[in-house]
Structures are given as structure tokens and as C-alpha cells.
Design an enzyme around this catalytic site. Structure first.
Site, short mmCIF file in Angstrom:
data_model
loop_
_atom_site.label_atom_id
_atom_site.label_comp_id
_atom_site.label_asym_id
_atom_site.label_seq_id
_atom_site.Cartn_x
_atom_site.Cartn_y
_atom_site.Cartn_z
N LYS A 116 15.99 -15.84 61.74
CA LYS A 116 14.99 -16.89 62.02
C LYS A 116 14.28 -16.67 63.36
O LYS A 116 13.22 -17.23 63.57
CB LYS A 116 15.60 -18.28 61.94
N ASP A 117 14.84 -15.84 64.23
CA ASP A 117 14.20 -15.53 65.51
C ASP A 117 13.36 -14.26 65.44
O ASP A 117 12.78 -13.85 66.45
CB ASP A 117 15.26 -15.38 66.61
N SER A 173 13.08 -27.58 69.36
CA SER A 173 12.46 -26.98 68.18
C SER A 173 11.35 -27.89 67.66
O SER A 173 11.58 -29.06 67.34
CB SER A 173 13.54 -26.77 67.11
N ARG A 212 9.93 -27.73 64.88
CA ARG A 212 10.26 -28.05 63.48
C ARG A 212 11.21 -29.25 63.41
O ARG A 212 11.01 -30.17 62.61
CB ARG A 212 10.91 -26.83 62.83
N ARG A 213 12.25 -29.24 64.25
CA ARG A 213 13.18 -30.37 64.24
C ARG A 213 12.50 -31.62 64.77
O ARG A 213 12.71 -32.72 64.25
CB ARG A 213 14.43 -30.02 65.07
N ARG A 258 17.18 -26.85 75.85
CA ARG A 258 17.25 -25.40 75.65
C ARG A 258 18.57 -24.86 76.16
O ARG A 258 19.41 -25.59 76.66
CB ARG A 258 16.06 -24.70 76.33
N ARG A 304 21.91 -9.14 72.34
CA ARG A 304 21.81 -10.07 73.45
C ARG A 304 23.24 -10.47 73.85
O ARG A 304 24.19 -10.21 73.13
CB ARG A 304 21.00 -11.30 73.03
N ARG A 341 24.00 -26.40 75.25
CA ARG A 341 23.41 -27.60 74.64
C ARG A 341 24.49 -28.65 74.35
O ARG A 341 24.28 -29.84 74.58
CB ARG A 341 22.68 -27.22 73.35
N VAL A 389 24.11 -22.31 72.58
CA VAL A 389 24.76 -23.40 71.85
C VAL A 389 25.74 -24.17 72.75
O VAL A 389 25.75 -25.40 72.78
CB VAL A 389 25.47 -22.84 70.59
N CYS A 433 6.37 -19.92 66.62
CA CYS A 433 7.06 -21.09 67.12
C CYS A 433 6.07 -22.09 67.74
O CYS A 433 6.47 -23.10 68.28
CB CYS A 433 8.19 -20.72 68.07
N SER A 451 24.40 -13.65 74.65
CA SER A 451 24.89 -15.01 74.42
C SER A 451 26.11 -14.94 73.52
O SER A 451 26.27 -13.98 72.76
CB SER A 451 23.80 -15.86 73.75
N1 LIG Z 1 17.09 -20.76 68.03
C1 LIG Z 1 18.35 -20.15 68.39
C2 LIG Z 1 19.17 -19.84 67.19
N2 LIG Z 1 18.90 -18.78 66.43
C3 LIG Z 1 19.78 -18.76 65.38
C4 LIG Z 1 20.62 -19.85 65.53
C5 LIG Z 1 21.70 -20.23 64.61
C6 LIG Z 1 22.16 -19.18 63.64
C7 LIG Z 1 21.25 -18.96 62.47
O1 LIG Z 1 20.35 -19.74 62.16
O2 LIG Z 1 21.46 -17.92 61.79
C8 LIG Z 1 20.25 -20.54 66.68
C9 LIG Z 1 20.87 -21.74 67.27
C10 LIG Z 1 20.36 -23.04 66.69
O3 LIG Z 1 19.21 -23.12 66.19
O4 LIG Z 1 21.11 -24.03 66.73
#
Ligand SMILES: NCc1[nH]cc(CCC(=O)O)c1CC(=O)O
Length: 314
Positions: A91-92, A137, A139-140, A157, A19, A163, A160, A250, A21
Site C-alpha cells: 500500500k506504500d 491518513s 482516506r481514514r 504520525r 527500512r 502511535r 505503529v 496520498c 521500523s
Molecule cells: N502507512 C504505514 C503502513 N504501511 C503498511 C501498514 C500496515 C501493514 C499493511 O497494510 O500491509 C502501515 C501501518 C498502518 O497503516 O497502520
């Protein structure tokens, strides 16, 4: 692998789909550097591409089809033969990747924790009643509601940098991001407090970079496998098995964190309600040789503690 005939019989170039980003590009460059160092003479190139997950910013990820959206285009590029592998934040990555794809390498884990970020306040405790915190998120949000039911949570959203810019523009009193992402972008100084286990749990596999390729491409599998870090694979496998056993996606706030202690693995898990501040937690220890068994064990304990109520109908 792209093969260009050269004087010495052929030059191999490994192409990494990524990607666009800044975080994704950093992670892919990092993997490219590690692959070049591990395989002298191997040429490695990035193939940057945009995904639907990056383009659709006005609707929630859950509404447009979940985190798999970030992978699809990269997988299609591998199927077309335009790329040999792809680099992701683990995690994605969905709990099960579809055939013919495989995950030959989990890199050594960076910081797993979340970061509390604010320009005026040092911790959650310092936030005044009703302060506004940005995070999309679930979860957060679930952990935040449990900690401070009085806070106002607003969606946030974008990548980084976007945000952080919204925080700096005064749209929020504080935001929560992953420490790993900030550190990789040289923004670790923005972290005011690390939100750490077992009180605050990260997403399953947070802080882990993974390489994906075609499982039937033996040459690429072998090149990537040398970057696999066994202790990280053990921990991430337990966390992902927990998430899979709960049908994690998610759409459901699931958090998990595993820590190795010699031959033993300790796994903490949390499932939260999408609607209110309720959540359940569980933890267990088991032999590090069977991380998936431990993941399913803790998932069972979460269900026994009432997590089923927060999960979608099966
Ligand atoms: N959801 C987006 C995402 N996917 C991975 C990370 C951070 C890097 C990682 O966890 O390895 C982030 C940004 C965040 O959650 O702040």
C-alpha cells in the site's frame, strides 16, 4: 547477488534492503524466512537503511513528496548493487514503479481491515460527541468524517509503536491503524473493532507485502517469484488499477477492496473529499482474469458519481 567463492563452487547471498521500523524489519525477516525455506542453501541477509519518509516526521507525507519517499533510498541501494531486492508494504508502493524495477512477488494477503483502537471505547459509535481521533491518513479521515462529522480528527504520525504510545499517553480518545501491522508486531490484542468492507474500506493493497527487485536481474526475479500468491495479485491489481485510473496518490483519499468469488472479482471503491465529509462509492463485478479492467471500470463509476470534484486538477 553477492558471490563468495567457497569449497563447493560458490555461495550465493541474497541481500534484502529494508527500512528500519519494527514493522518493516518484521516484514523483511518474514520474507527472508520464506526465501530460505523455498530455496534451501540460499543465504539471505537484511540491509537495514533509513529513508527520508522515516526521518521527516514533522510534516505531512503529502507535503514532503508522497509515499514514494519510503522507496527511493531502497531503490538506490539496488542500483548501486548494495542490495538485490527490497521488501515493502504494497500500500506504500506507488501505482507504477519506475524502470528498471519490478514487483516479482505479492505475498498472500494478511488481514486487509483497519482497526479501531481505544483504551476506553469499544467502537466509533461509543465515542462521545467531539471525541478526538488520531490519524494522518486522508482516506481514514474522509471515512471518519462521513461516519461521525462531530469528531475531532488530529494528525498522528510515526511508526505503529509510537502511535500507540501517543494514544496511551492520553493525546487521543481513539486511533485507527491497519490490523495487519498490529498483528505482525504481536499487538493484535489492541484492536477493539475491525473496520471492514464494504462499510469501511482499506487502502488499495492494504495487508499485502511485496518484493521489489531489478526487472533485468533474472536470477533474483526467479528466486522471488516463487513467493507470489496469484489470488492476492489478482485482488491487489484491481485495487491498484482503480487508484491509478484516479491518479491516486496520498494527496487524495482513495480506498479500494477486492474480493474473489470463484472466477469472479468484486471491487468496492471510495473517493473522499479532503476538505469535508463528502465521499462517493461505487462497486462492480467482473471476471477475475481481468483485474485491471475491473479497476478502471469502478474508477469510471466513481467519476460518473462525482468523484472528479475531489481529485486535483489534471
Ligand atoms: N502507512 C504505514 C503502513 N504501511 C503498511 C501498514 C500496515 C501493514 C499493511 O497494510 O500491509 C502501515 C501501518 C498502518 O497503516 O497502520
Amino acid at each position: 547477488m553477492a558471490r563468495a567463492e567457497g569449497d563447493n563452487g560458490g555461495v550465493n547471498t541474497l541481500r534484502i534492503a529494508t527500512r528500519k521500523s519494527p514493522l518493516a524489519l518484521w516484514q523483511s525477516e518474514h520474507v527472508a524466512d520464506l526465501l530460505r525455506a523455498a530455496h534451501p542453501g540460499l543465504a539471505v541477509e537484511l540491509v537495514p537503511m533509513s529513508t527520508r519518509g522515516d526521518e521527516v516526521l514533522d510534516r505531512s507525507l503529502a507535503a514532503i513528496g508522497g509515499k514514494g519517499l519510503f522507496l527511493k533510498e531502497l531503490e538506490l541501494a539496488m542500483l548501486r548493487g548494495d542490495a538485490d531486492c527490497a521488501v515493502h508494504s504494497l500500500k506504500d508502493v506507488p501505482m507504477e514503479v519506475d524502470a528498471p524495477f519490478a514487483l516479482p512477488a505479492f505475498l498472500a494477503r494478511a488481514d486487509h481491515a483497519d482497526a479501531f483502537i481505544s483504551n476506553q471505547f469499544a467502537t466509533f459509535d461509543a465515542l462521545p460527541p467531539g471525541a478526538c481521533v488520531g490519524t494522518s491518513s486522508l482516506r481514514r479521515q474522509a471515512q471518519l468524517r462521513a461516519l461521525r462529522p462531530d469528531l475531532e480528527i488530529r494528525d498522528l504520525r510515526g511508526n505503529v509503536n509510537t502511535r500507540l504510545a501517543k494514544l496511551d499517553a492520553g493525546e487521543y480518545d481513539a486511533i485507527v491503524l491497519a490490523c495487519a501491522g498490529l498483528d505482525r508486531l504481536g499487538l493484535g490484542g489492541r484492536t477493539r473493532a475491525r473496520l471492514d468492507a464494504p462499510e469501511w474500506l482499506p487502502a488499495p493493497a492494504q495487508g499485502v507485502i511485496a518484493i521489489e527487485c531489478r526487472g533485468d536481474d533474472a536470477e533474483v526475479m526467479a528466486l522471488c517469484r516463487v513467493l507470489d500468491h496469484a489470488p492476492t495479485r489478482t485482488c491487489a491489481s484491481a485495487e491498484r488499477a482503480l487508484n491509478l485510473a484516479l491518479h491516486g496518490s496520498c494527496h487524495v483519499p482513495v480506498a479500494a477492496f477486492a474480493r474473489l468469488d470463484g472466477d469472479m472479482l468484486r471491487l468496492d471503491g471510495l473517493v473522499g473529499s479532503e476538505r469535508d465529509g463528502r465521499s462517493v462509492r461505487a462497486h462492480a463485478e467482473g471476471p477475475a482474469a481481468d483485474p485491471e479492467v475491473l479497476g478502471r471500470d469502478v474508477a469510471g463509476r466513481l467519476l460518473a458519481a462525482g468523484a472528479g470534484e475531489f481529485l486535483p486538477e489534471r
